[in-house]
Design a protein around this motif. Structure first.
Motif, PDB file in Angstrom:
ATOM      1  N   GLU A 118       0.827  -1.217   0.000  1.00 47.22           N
ATOM      2  CA  GLU A 118       0.000   0.000   0.000  1.00 47.22           C
ATOM      3  C   GLU A 118       0.856   1.260   0.000  1.00 47.22           C
ATOM      4  N   GLN A 119       2.073   1.157   0.562  1.00 49.55           N
ATOM      5  CA  GLN A 119       2.984   2.317   0.558  1.00 49.55           C
ATOM      6  C   GLN A 119       3.313   2.749  -0.873  1.00 49.55           C
ATOM      7  N   LEU A 120       3.341   1.759  -1.779  1.00 42.67           N
ATOM      8  CA  LEU A 120       3.708   2.067  -3.160  1.00 42.67           C
ATOM      9  C   LEU A 120       2.757   3.097  -3.762  1.00 42.67           C
ATOM     10  N   PHE A 121       1.488   3.061  -3.299  1.00 37.47           N
ATOM     11  CA  PHE A 121       0.481   3.915  -3.928  1.00 37.47           C
ATOM     12  C   PHE A 121       0.555   5.346  -3.419  1.00 37.47           C
ATOM     13  N   SER A 122       1.076   5.523  -2.162  1.00 39.59           N
ATOM     14  CA  SER A 122       0.951   6.851  -1.548  1.00 39.59           C
ATOM     15  C   SER A 122       1.686   7.935  -2.329  1.00 39.59           C
ATOM     16  N   ASP A 123       2.880   7.641  -2.848  1.00 40.53           N
ATOM     17  CA  ASP A 123       3.627   8.695  -3.542  1.00 40.53           C
ATOM     18  C   ASP A 123       3.552   8.571  -5.063  1.00 40.53           C
ATOM     19  N   ALA A 124       2.876   7.534  -5.554  1.00 43.01           N
ATOM     20  CA  ALA A 124       2.931   7.287  -7.005  1.00 43.01           C
ATOM     21  C   ALA A 124       2.022   8.249  -7.772  1.00 43.01           C
ATOM     22  N   LYS A 125       2.512   8.679  -8.921  1.00 42.97           N
ATOM     23  CA  LYS A 125       1.717   9.585  -9.785  1.00 42.97           C
ATOM     24  C   LYS A 125       0.543   8.808 -10.374  1.00 42.97           C
ATOM     25  N   PRO A 126      -0.610   9.500 -10.578  1.00 44.44           N
ATOM     26  CA  PRO A 126      -1.778   8.774 -11.088  1.00 44.44           C
ATOM     27  C   PRO A 126      -1.753   8.525 -12.604  1.00 44.44           C
ATOM     28  N   ALA A 127      -1.021   9.358 -13.372  1.00 44.50           N
ATOM     29  CA  ALA A 127      -1.097   9.203 -14.842  1.00 44.50           C
ATOM     30  C   ALA A 127       0.041   8.315 -15.359  1.00 44.50           C
ATOM     31  N   TYR A 128      -0.274   7.469 -16.296  1.00 47.52           N
ATOM     32  CA  TYR A 128       0.758   6.621 -16.921  1.00 47.52           C
ATOM     33  C   TYR A 128       0.295   6.314 -18.344  1.00 47.52           C
ATOM     34  N   THR A 129       1.170   6.474 -19.300  1.00 52.68           N
ATOM     35  CA  THR A 129       0.790   6.176 -20.693  1.00 52.68           C
ATOM     36  C   THR A 129       1.400   4.838 -21.098  1.00 52.68           C
ATOM     37  N   TRP A 130       0.544   3.909 -21.434  1.00 52.06           N
ATOM     38  CA  TRP A 130       1.036   2.577 -21.849  1.00 52.06           C
ATOM     39  C   TRP A 130       1.740   2.724 -23.192  1.00 52.06           C
ATOM     40  N   ASP A 131       2.822   2.012 -23.359  1.00 51.97           N
ATOM     41  CA  ASP A 131       3.595   2.224 -24.579  1.00 51.97           C
ATOM     42  C   ASP A 131       4.258   0.923 -25.045  1.00 51.97           C
ATOM     43  N   ILE A 132       3.441  -0.105 -25.253  1.00 47.94           N
ATOM     44  CA  ILE A 132       4.019  -1.359 -25.776  1.00 47.94           C
ATOM     45  C   ILE A 132       3.785  -1.324 -27.278  1.00 47.94           C
ATOM     46  N   ARG A 133       4.838  -1.221 -28.032  1.00 49.12           N
ATOM     47  CA  ARG A 133       4.631  -1.126 -29.490  1.00 49.12           C
ATOM     48  C   ARG A 133       4.675  -2.484 -30.163  1.00 49.12           C
ATOM     49  N   ASP A 134       5.429  -3.390 -29.558  1.00 50.03           N
ATOM     50  CA  ASP A 134       5.585  -4.696 -30.220  1.00 50.03           C
ATOM     51  C   ASP A 134       4.722  -5.734 -29.500  1.00 50.03           C
ATOM     52  N   GLU A 135       3.703  -6.194 -30.190  1.00 52.81           N
ATOM     53  CA  GLU A 135       2.776  -7.162 -29.563  1.00 52.81           C
ATOM     54  C   GLU A 135       3.465  -8.489 -29.249  1.00 52.81           C
ATOM     55  N   ASN A 136       4.628  -8.721 -29.829  1.00 55.16           N
ATOM     56  CA  ASN A 136       5.341  -9.964 -29.523  1.00 55.16           C
ATOM     57  C   ASN A 136       6.242  -9.847 -28.298  1.00 55.16           C
ATOM     58  N   SER A 137       6.150  -8.711 -27.575  1.00 52.53           N
ATOM     59  CA  SER A 137       6.921  -8.598 -26.323  1.00 52.53           C
ATOM     60  C   SER A 137       6.361  -9.595 -25.309  1.00 52.53           C
ATOM     61  N   ALA A 138       7.278 -10.100 -24.469  1.00 51.05           N
ATOM     62  CA  ALA A 138       6.851 -11.047 -23.428  1.00 51.05           C
ATOM     63  C   ALA A 138       5.965 -10.325 -22.419  1.00 51.05           C
ATOM     64  N   MET A 139       4.903 -11.016 -21.933  1.00 49.10           N
ATOM     65  CA  MET A 139       4.044 -10.423 -20.902  1.00 49.10           C
ATOM     66  C   MET A 139       3.984 -11.261 -19.632  1.00 49.10           C
ATOM     67  N   GLY A 140       4.215 -12.571 -19.769  1.00 48.05           N
ATOM     68  CA  GLY A 140       4.069 -13.423 -18.582  1.00 48.05           C
ATOM     69  C   GLY A 140       4.934 -14.666 -18.707  1.00 48.05           C
ATOM     70  N   LEU A 141       5.322 -15.171 -17.550  1.00 49.94           N
ATOM     71  CA  LEU A 141       6.149 -16.380 -17.504  1.00 49.94           C
ATOM     72  C   LEU A 141       5.508 -17.333 -16.500  1.00 49.94           C
ATOM     73  N   CYS A 142       5.093 -18.495 -16.978  1.00 47.70           N
ATOM     74  CA  CYS A 142       4.525 -19.500 -16.058  1.00 47.70           C
ATOM     75  C   CYS A 142       5.323 -20.771 -16.213  1.00 47.70           C
ATOM     76  N   TYR A 143       5.646 -21.391 -15.109  1.00 45.87           N
ATOM     77  CA  TYR A 143       6.329 -22.683 -15.183  1.00 45.87           C
ATOM     78  C   TYR A 143       5.296 -23.801 -15.166  1.00 45.87           C
ATOM     79  N   THR A 144       5.566 -24.862 -15.921  1.00 48.72           N
ATOM     80  CA  THR A 144       4.678 -26.027 -15.896  1.00 48.72           C
ATOM     81  C   THR A 144       4.694 -26.588 -14.478  1.00 48.72           C
ATOM     82  N   SER A 145       3.635 -27.351 -14.139  1.00 52.84           N
ATOM     83  CA  SER A 145       3.497 -27.728 -12.726  1.00 52.84           C
ATOM     84  C   SER A 145       4.463 -28.824 -12.299  1.00 52.84           C
ATOM     85  N   GLY A 146       5.201 -29.384 -13.226  1.00 48.05           N
ATOM     86  CA  GLY A 146       6.251 -30.324 -12.830  1.00 48.05           C
ATOM     87  C   GLY A 146       5.752 -31.732 -12.584  1.00 48.05           C
TER      88      GLY A 146
END
Ligand code: AMP
Length: 549
Positions: free
Chosen positions: A152-180
């Motif tokens: 919750e501390q992270l939110f107290s000083d953080a600015k509210p505006a942010y512009t998303w800027d992912i231009r390449d749709e092939n950029s990685a977004m998530g990493l999940c490991y198989t359950s083994g």
């Protein structure tokens, strides 16, 4: 010649923006550890996600950095599901049920920069931290001497505006490991494009079919194959979301209190929840559909949910490598006049490929793979390709064991496909029992055993046999009605359906069947316990003898 259409990248920021603009007053509800419900709207979530993106940037997080979460299904975890990928970093949910040693290796391989820790798991996280060495942590709960930063501390000083800027749709977004379950966990690195397309496919009417009127309860953990894509599919559809936190046993109350219409989880969850849901039939009347996968949903359980509770079962098959959805079992128009039993038999199959997924049934020959017929009888390895299927594992060069030279993923699942395209998983290639040169499907035997009212859980494994190569042994957990003297009854029941050589040599009665980190029967553990036990007999309670039903 190129077409003349916008090259608008398919990113998760589009899902978030759409959810905020079009469904701003829809809600996210979380069951907190103290039993109360935390509830806010999409507008609040959106504002917090933007602040979080700023706070992460302030912490030095850059594009491509991997950020781990060690958390239950909560609103904080959902915020991270959007903030991390939308700023260009990679969300890496850790499976809290893996051992500290396994997790430390995974965190090391992923080179995670930061871990978000759910306070409900703070104590068990200590064991992992001891193995991992120093890593920056952010705890969801209040600040303590061990906490680097409190969420919750992270939110107290953080600015509210942010512009998303992912231009390449092939950029990685998530990493999940198989359950083994079938070897060491391997990393699967999703892209924005793959997850966006999986979301569109998942939301089709004949797939998960989520709509703005739904209230969706993902019981499947957010560390298991990105919670089957439901955090993205639900918000794109504008559905309310209900997150169970750590209390996956309070399902009936949660459904009654929040009006859940669609819920998702592995069969074990639904088998355990059934008695309580049946008692509370009237309170849970909002529930219209249960999405179930990860393991075969037994015919008998489908029947109980559909006949007794009036809840539609959507039985799906997939893999972490497939984001995860591959097939889904729905009845076709021509099936409407079938008897209920025939309908449930079809729904117990793993279903037909969802649009966008290509399947083939293959057998290995000296010259590569040969395609096998879709006749509902011929067994082969299921191979797959789609825009949301991995083309290699993270930091592992593709091997012929996992990918074919013509670029299909080898699922390791043995299956039949019938003329209508319904897949039936017979077994994992490694679990298929080979006896006297013939194959025995452990899944078919388990499904048949589960039809008996005295059987609560069943797992069949092949143990080494000098004469036959392998022989099946059934491990059975009985219901209150059952006793240890029902082996003959079970034998007779199976004999009516299967050839003689399929009938398990032994029935071993247990209090519990060992489960993997994502709640599936752990066949490796069962096999180890069985073969480690001298001459297991029907009288031996080999698993967890101290644990009572
Ligand atoms: P995971 O990546 O941990 O979800 O495991 C994927 C594996 O789970 C698949 O390759 C199958 O062996 C198994 N699996 C998933 N869904 C089903 C299902 N509906 N029926 C049978 N096995 C399934």
């Amino acid at each position: 010649m190129y077409g003349l259409m916008m090259d608008h990248p398919l990113t998760l920021a589009q899902i978030l923006e759409h959810a905020y603009r079009i469904h701003t007053d829809k809600h996210v509800t979380t069951l907190l550890p103290n039993g109360t419900l935390h509830r806010y709207d999409y507008a609040t979530l959106y504002g917090r996600v933007k602040r979080l993106a700023n706070a992460l940037t302030e912490l030095g997080i850059q594009r491509g950095d991997r950020i781990a979460t060690y958390a239950a299904n909560t609103y904080q975890h959902l915020e991270l599901y959007y903030a991390i990928p939308c700023l260009g970093a990679v969300l890496h949910p850790l499976n809290v049920r893996l051992s500290p040693t396994q997790l430390a290796q995974i965190v090391h391989e992923a080179e995670d920069k930061l871990v978000f820790v759910d306070s409900a798991y703070a104590t068990q996280f200590q064991a992992l931290q001891d193995k991992m060495g120093p890593i920056h942590t952010v705890y969801f709960g209040p600040k303590s001497p061990d906490t680097d930063t409190c969420y919750e501390q992270l939110f107290s000083d953080a600015k509210p505006a942010y512009t998303w800027d992912i231009r390449d749709e092939n950029s990685a977004m998530g990493l999940c490991y198989t359950s083994g379950t079938h070897g060491e966990p391997r990393g699967v690195l999703y892209t924005h494009r793959s997850m966006f397309l999986h979301t569109l496919a998942a939301n089709q009417a004949d797939v998960f079919g989520l709509t703005e009127t739904d209230v969706v309860l993902p019981i499947v953990p957010m560390f298991h194959a990105m919670a089957w894509g439901l955090p993205y599919a639900s918000m794109f559809a504008g559905a309310d979301i209900v997150l169970p936190g750590t209390k996956i046993t309070a399902i009936a109350d949660l459904i009654a209190d929040t009006g859940v219409t669609v819920a998702a989880g592995v069969p074990t969850i639904w088998a355990a929840a059934y008695p309580e849901l049946q008692k509370r039939r009237t309170d849970i009347s909002s529930l219209r559909r249960v999405i179930v996968g990860g393991e075969a949903m037994p015919h008998a359980l489908i029947e109980s949910y559909e006949k007794e509770l009036g809840v539609e079962i959507c039985h799906a098959w997939g893999m972490t490598e497939m984001s995860p959805t591959g097939t889904l079992s729905k009845l076709r128009a021509g099936h409407q006049n079938l008897t209920d039993t025939e309908k449930w038999r079809i729904k117990a199959k793993q279903g037909r490929p969802i649009p966008g997924v290509q399947l083939r049934l293959a057998a290995e020959t000296a010259d590569g793979f040969k395609e096998l017929p879709w006749d509902g009888k011929t067994i082969g390895e299921l191979q797959v390709r789609s825009p949301w299927t991995a083309n290699r594992y993270y930091k592992i060069a593709p091997t012929p064991e996992h990918f074919t030279t013509d670029k299909w993923l080898r699922t390791g699942d043995m299956a039949t496909i019938d003329a209508e395209g319904y897949v039936q998983i017979v077994d994992r290639a490694k679990s298929l029992i080979r006896s006297g040169g013939e194959s025995i499907s452990s899944i078919a035997l388990e499904t048949a055993l589960l039809k008996h009212p005295y059987v609560r859980e069943a797992a069949v494994v092949g143990i080494p046999d000098d004469k036959w190569g392998e022989r099946p042994i059934a491990v059975v957990v009985c219901t209150e009605k059952g006793g240890e003297n029902i082996s003959d009854t079970l034998r007779q029941q199976l004999a009516a359906e299967f050839p003689k050589f399929w009938i398990p040599d032994k029935f071993v009665f247990a209090d519990e069947i060992p489960k993997t980190s994502v709640g599936k029967s752990d066949k490796r553990a069962i096999l180890t316990q069985l073969t480690g036990t001298q001459n297991p007999t029907e009288k031996n309670r080999i698993f967890s003898p101290t644990q009572k039903k």
